[in-house]
Design an enzyme around this catalytic site. Structure first.
Site, mmCIF file in Angstrom:
data_model
loop_
_atom_site.group_PDB
_atom_site.id
_atom_site.type_symbol
_atom_site.label_atom_id
_atom_site.label_comp_id
_atom_site.label_asym_id
_atom_site.label_seq_id
_atom_site.Cartn_x
_atom_site.Cartn_y
_atom_site.Cartn_z
ATOM 1 N N ALA A 181 0.851 -1.187 0.000
ATOM 2 C CA ALA A 181 0.000 0.000 0.000
ATOM 3 C C ALA A 181 0.889 1.240 0.000
ATOM 4 O O ALA A 181 2.110 1.145 0.212
ATOM 5 C CB ALA A 181 -0.925 0.003 1.216
ATOM 6 N N LYS A 182 0.291 2.395 -0.221
ATOM 7 C CA LYS A 182 1.020 3.657 -0.106
ATOM 8 C C LYS A 182 0.006 4.779 0.072
ATOM 9 O O LYS A 182 -1.151 4.646 -0.345
ATOM 10 C CB LYS A 182 1.859 3.929 -1.367
ATOM 11 C CG LYS A 182 3.096 4.760 -1.105
ATOM 12 C CD LYS A 182 4.159 3.982 -0.330
ATOM 13 C CE LYS A 182 5.413 4.792 -0.117
ATOM 14 N NZ LYS A 182 6.497 4.001 0.473
ATOM 15 N N GLY A 183 0.466 5.860 0.680
ATOM 16 C CA GLY A 183 -0.411 7.006 0.878
ATOM 17 C C GLY A 183 0.346 8.298 0.687
ATOM 18 O O GLY A 183 1.584 8.315 0.711
#
Length: 418
Positions: A106-108
């Site tokens: 994931a990444k944000g």
């Protein structure tokens, strides 16, 4: 000279496609693994110190969670885009798989310039962003961590915000926290220590004596600065150039890394560092050296400059610093590249340790963490090297073949719901 614009998500997909071709993945498997599972875009208001309200845009992307909860950092930058976050989430999937950690990718990110915000504004923005993405994150679903322009304090605000919503403390919702609220010993140095391990292993494979090697490090943030220090202190490498966002400093006789660290802390920049020659970040990549460590942004080594890279060994401490075109050029020139999904996996490895410690409420000593990290990184490097020899390919493809096969296996076993 015009700047080459490369979409990082296109790079990530191209790398996956090449591995998928070699693995002979089915059409259905390619379709599943090419696309992120979830993409959340949030637009939210924040009251600034002067009373005005500004709107911010943030993202959280989960690429694949078939091997476990989603894991990936949060970055604050004016350059954040959905495609960048998609690419970083995909790379996190492969990174966790290549080192055998039971996480998905994931990444944000939030589009902002944290350097132009007060501490109070940064806290309000962070807490509001954390609230907006709280529908996705959690200790069993998606565990964020620090990335570009975020730090342990920001992770602490996110942990507190999530915990306040739930009514009790949940330290395992995030990693990279301060020690006082469930952080792990060794986390700050983890990515750089992983860089140290793979650099040492690659040097050994190439019959390079570390004490005779000159090293150039692009990026003087947490990863770049600590990598430079560890390589100097523990391997006796000669650090001849380092750089930050304002540019680089070069001295072919060597730079005193500890002095550079103090200077950077005092002045907020490396600019003007004594006994060194000023170079641009672009020039830095083309300096004569044995080892080049891009530890800044993606797309630094491209078709435009790859032919001028003089290093024999490139260690990708940043995510996606080499475009596919540059990759082929460097390989043709006999340059060994240790890919990002392996080189910088030390951070997510110790994040995994932190998460495990938080869930168990039982914490390990720093030497235990460093020993476990050393074991995982050296074992993973060895597995990638053996796969590349077996398949007669470079280390990047070796890493991708391992990682993609592991994710594909988990996906195949779980099946397509319903």
């Amino acid at each position: 000279m015009a700047v080459e614009i490369v979409n990082p998500y296109d790079v990530a997909v191209a790398q996956f496609d090449e591995a998928a071709d070699r693995l002979g993945l089915s059409q259905s498997m390619r379709a599943i693994l090419r696309k992120p599972k979830r993409e959340l875009i949030v637009n939210f208001p924040v009251r600034m110190d002067n009373g005005d309200v500004e709107m911010f845009t943030g993202y959280r992307v989960q690429h694949n969670i078939n091997r476990g909860p989603a894991k990936g950092g949060i970055r604050f930058s004016p350059e954040v885009s959905l495609d960048e976050v998609r690419a970083l989430a995909m790379w996190m999937t492969w990174k966790c798989a290549v080192v055998g950690i039971p996480f998905g990718g994931a990444k944000g990110g939030v589009i902002c310039d944290p350097h132009n915000m007060s501490r109070a504004e940064l806290e309000r923005m962070t807490r509001r962003y954390a609230t907006e993405i709280s529908i996705l994150i959690g200790p069993d679903s998606d565990i964020p961590a620090p990335d570009m322009n975020t730090n342990p304090q920001i992770m602490g605000w996110i942990m507190d915000t999530f915990s306040m919503h739930m009514g009790y403390s949940i330290p395992a919702v995030i990693t990279g926290k301060p020690l006082a609220i469930g952080g792990s010993e060794g986390r700050l140095e983890a990515t750089a220590r992983g860089v140290l391990v793979v650099t040492r292993e690659a040097m050994q494979d190439l019959d390079m004596n570390p004490a005779d090697c000159s090293v150039v490090v692009q990026g003087f943030g947490n990863v770049g600065s600590i990598s430079a220090r560890l390589l100097h202190d523990e391997l006796d490498c000669n650090i001849v150039a380092v750089s930050d966002i304002s540019g680089g400093i070069y001295n072919p006789k060597g730079i005193d890394v500890h002095r550079a660290l103090r200077y950077s802390k005092e002045h907020g920049t490396l600019k003007g560092f004594p006994d060194s020659e000023a170079v641009s970040n672009a020039e830095l990549l083309e300096l004569p050296c044995d080892v080049l460590i891009p530890a800044a942004l993606e797309n630094q080594l491209t078709a435009r400059n790859a032919t001028r890279v003089k290093a024999r060994l490139v260690i990708e401490a940043a995510n996606g610093p080499t475009t596919p075109e540059a990759d082929h050029i460097l390989n043709d020139h006999g340059v060994t590249i240790v890919p990002d999904i392996l080189s910088n996996a030390g951070g997510v490895t110790v994040s995994y340790f932190e998460w495990v410690q938080d869930l168990q409420r039982f914490f390990w000593a720093e030497h235990e963490i460093n020993n476990r990290l050393e074991s995982i990184m050296s074992r993973s490097y060895d597995a990638v090297r053996r796969k590349s020899e077996e398949q007669e390919c470079n280390l990047r493809m070796g890493a991708y073949l391992l990682a993609v096969a592991r994710v594909a296996e988990a996906t195949e076993i779980r099946g397509v719901y319903p």
